[in-house]
Write an enzyme that holds these catalytic residues in place. Structure first.
Site, PDB file in Angstrom:
ATOM      1  N   ASP A  46     -16.797 -37.548  26.047  1.00 12.76           N
ATOM      2  CA  ASP A  46     -17.968 -38.420  25.935  1.00 12.76           C
ATOM      3  C   ASP A  46     -17.820 -39.328  24.724  1.00 12.76           C
ATOM      4  O   ASP A  46     -17.701 -38.870  23.595  1.00 12.76           O
ATOM      5  CB  ASP A  46     -19.232 -37.568  25.793  1.00 12.76           C
ATOM      6  N   TYR A  51     -19.540 -46.192  19.048  1.00 16.98           N
ATOM      7  CA  TYR A  51     -18.768 -45.249  18.234  1.00 16.98           C
ATOM      8  C   TYR A  51     -17.484 -45.885  17.692  1.00 16.98           C
ATOM      9  O   TYR A  51     -16.859 -45.331  16.797  1.00 16.98           O
ATOM     10  CB  TYR A  51     -18.387 -44.000  19.036  1.00 16.98           C
ATOM     11  N   LYS A  76     -20.967 -45.542  27.059  1.00 18.81           N
ATOM     12  CA  LYS A  76     -22.351 -46.026  27.066  1.00 18.81           C
ATOM     13  C   LYS A  76     -22.413 -47.489  26.639  1.00 18.81           C
ATOM     14  O   LYS A  76     -21.617 -47.921  25.796  1.00 18.81           O
ATOM     15  CB  LYS A  76     -23.211 -45.191  26.112  1.00 18.81           C
ATOM     16  N   HIS A 109     -27.417 -46.484  26.512  1.00 14.45           N
ATOM     17  CA  HIS A 109     -27.399 -45.627  25.325  1.00 14.45           C
ATOM     18  C   HIS A 109     -28.803 -45.320  24.794  1.00 14.45           C
ATOM     19  O   HIS A 109     -29.082 -44.183  24.403  1.00 14.45           O
ATOM     20  CB  HIS A 109     -26.546 -46.271  24.236  1.00 14.45           C
ATOM     21  N   LEU A 191     -25.858 -28.548  18.521  1.00 14.66           N
ATOM     22  CA  LEU A 191     -25.912 -27.590  17.403  1.00 14.66           C
ATOM     23  C   LEU A 191     -26.723 -28.138  16.237  1.00 14.66           C
ATOM     24  O   LEU A 191     -26.687 -27.591  15.133  1.00 14.66           O
ATOM     25  CB  LEU A 191     -24.491 -27.261  16.924  1.00 14.66           C
ATOM     26  N   ILE A 229     -22.180 -31.366  24.920  1.00 13.86           N
ATOM     27  CA  ILE A 229     -21.001 -32.100  24.452  1.00 13.86           C
ATOM     28  C   ILE A 229     -20.842 -31.893  22.946  1.00 13.86           C
ATOM     29  O   ILE A 229     -21.032 -32.812  22.158  1.00 13.86           O
ATOM     30  CB  ILE A 229     -21.091 -33.599  24.801  1.00 13.86           C
ATOM     31  N   LYS A 231     -19.237 -31.555  19.230  1.00 15.74           N
ATOM     32  CA  LYS A 231     -18.186 -32.302  18.547  1.00 15.74           C
ATOM     33  C   LYS A 231     -17.686 -31.499  17.365  1.00 15.74           C
ATOM     34  O   LYS A 231     -18.468 -30.916  16.607  1.00 15.74           O
ATOM     35  CB  LYS A 231     -18.723 -33.656  18.085  1.00 15.74           C
ATOM     36  N   SER A 232     -16.372 -31.443  17.208  1.00 14.07           N
ATOM     37  CA  SER A 232     -15.738 -30.893  16.023  1.00 14.07           C
ATOM     38  C   SER A 232     -14.364 -31.526  15.916  1.00 14.07           C
ATOM     39  O   SER A 232     -13.783 -31.924  16.930  1.00 14.07           O
ATOM     40  CB  SER A 232     -15.608 -29.367  16.096  1.00 14.07           C
ATOM     41  N   VAL A 233     -13.840 -31.640  14.711  1.00 16.88           N
ATOM     42  CA  VAL A 233     -12.467 -32.093  14.544  1.00 16.88           C
ATOM     43  C   VAL A 233     -11.572 -30.950  14.073  1.00 16.88           C
ATOM     44  O   VAL A 233     -10.381 -31.151  13.833  1.00 16.88           O
ATOM     45  CB  VAL A 233     -12.380 -33.282  13.555  1.00 16.88           C
ATOM     46  N   ARG A 237     -12.362 -24.598  15.913  1.00 18.38           N
ATOM     47  CA  ARG A 237     -13.743 -24.723  16.417  1.00 18.38           C
ATOM     48  C   ARG A 237     -13.775 -25.433  17.761  1.00 18.38           C
ATOM     49  O   ARG A 237     -14.612 -25.118  18.612  1.00 18.38           O
ATOM     50  CB  ARG A 237     -14.600 -25.463  15.393  1.00 18.38           C
TER      51      ARG A 237
END
Length: 275
Positions: A46, A51, A76, A109, A191, A229, A231-233, A237
């Site tokens: 996504d 972004y 979006k 969006h 989260l 959806i 998100k982590s880098v 994780r």
């Protein structure tokens, strides 16, 4: 779609119940992060024009070698590109950056109600759907009155409404409107940008299941039928967030998380965000 369950949208298209979000990931890091997610087993990605990392997503998808029909890609249209012709141009630009010939899901969006352009934007999305350039269309951050306005246009009912949703902001009225109209609820910031992970109720449940707090919250979402959806880098994780389909929360545990509602919005309110 591997081991990840899928949700069937109102037009029969299926979407993995958990996807990988790239909000706030810098362009320079996006290709690496998406590559890690794909290697971990994610098949839904996504992104959004605003972004500024669609090119990174596209590079990762191209290099991964995953068959296109196994991928589900969402982007979006941004607020300043709303309008019929403007949206069609924005879609073409997003598709070029993603290096794809079609999208799986295209969303408005934000409703930006003061602009009053989302009905024309929606007509553009319907054109893209009819032309086969996108498999499903939907909205993001639409409150019940915005969603009903789109449904009331007499054409396509949105397949998805992607909204901020987490234990401290459960948007029950929006979820009810989505269900009433047959629109799937997709949670962004599931989260609360990690803001709920230290809550005692959540950490207690995590200990009981020998899981991370994030896994418990994501499990709370999917057991109630939502798409998420996260998100982590961080590679560990990224993998952990996908590993939530081999345990189950009890009714009491779900109720304990439900009780954390406090109108804790982390993003803008849709009625007031018109940038």
């Amino acid at each position: 779609m591997g081991q990840t369950p899928v949700i069937t949208l109102n037009n029969g298209v299926t979407i993995p119940q958990i996807g990988y979000g790239v909000f706030q990931i810098p362009e320079a890091e996006t290709a690496s992060a998406v590559t890690t997610a794909l290697q971990a087993g994610y098949r839904s990605i996504d992104t959004a024009a605003i972004y500024h990392n669609e090119s990174g997503v596209g590079a990762a998808l191209k290099a991964a070698g995953v068959p296109r029909d196994e991928l589900f890609v969402t982007t979006k249209v941004w607020n300043t590109d709303q309008g019929y012709d403007e949206t069609l141009r924005a879609f073409d630009a997003s598709l070029a950056r993603l290096e794809l010939d079609r999208l799986d899901l295209y969303l408005i969006h934000w409703p930006t109600p003061k602009r009053g352009r989302f009905p024309d934007t929606w007509r553009a999305l319907e054109t893209l759907l009819a032309d086969g350039r996108v498999r499903a269309i939907g909205v993001s951050n639409f409150l019940p009155e915005h969603l009903r306005a789109v449904a009331g246009l007499g054409g396509t009912v949105p397949a998805v409404n992607q909204i901020e949703l987490h234990p401290q902001l459960q948007q029950r009225e929006a979820q009810a409107a989505n269900a009433e109209l047959g629109v799937a609820t997709e949670a962004w910031s599931p989260l609360a940008q990690a803001g709920v992970l230290g809550d005692p109720a959540i950490t207690r449940i995590a200990t009981a299941h020998d899981r991370t707090a994030a896994q418990v919250v994501l499990r709370w979402h999917v057991q109630q039928g939502r798409i998420v959806i996260p998100k982590s880098v961080t590679p560990a994780r990224i993998r952990e967030n996908l590993a939530i389909f081999d345990f189950e929360l009890t009714a009491d545990e779900i109720a304990a998380i439900d009780a954390l509602e406090c109108d804790g919005r982390t993003g803008p309110h849709p009625d007031h965000f018109n940038s």
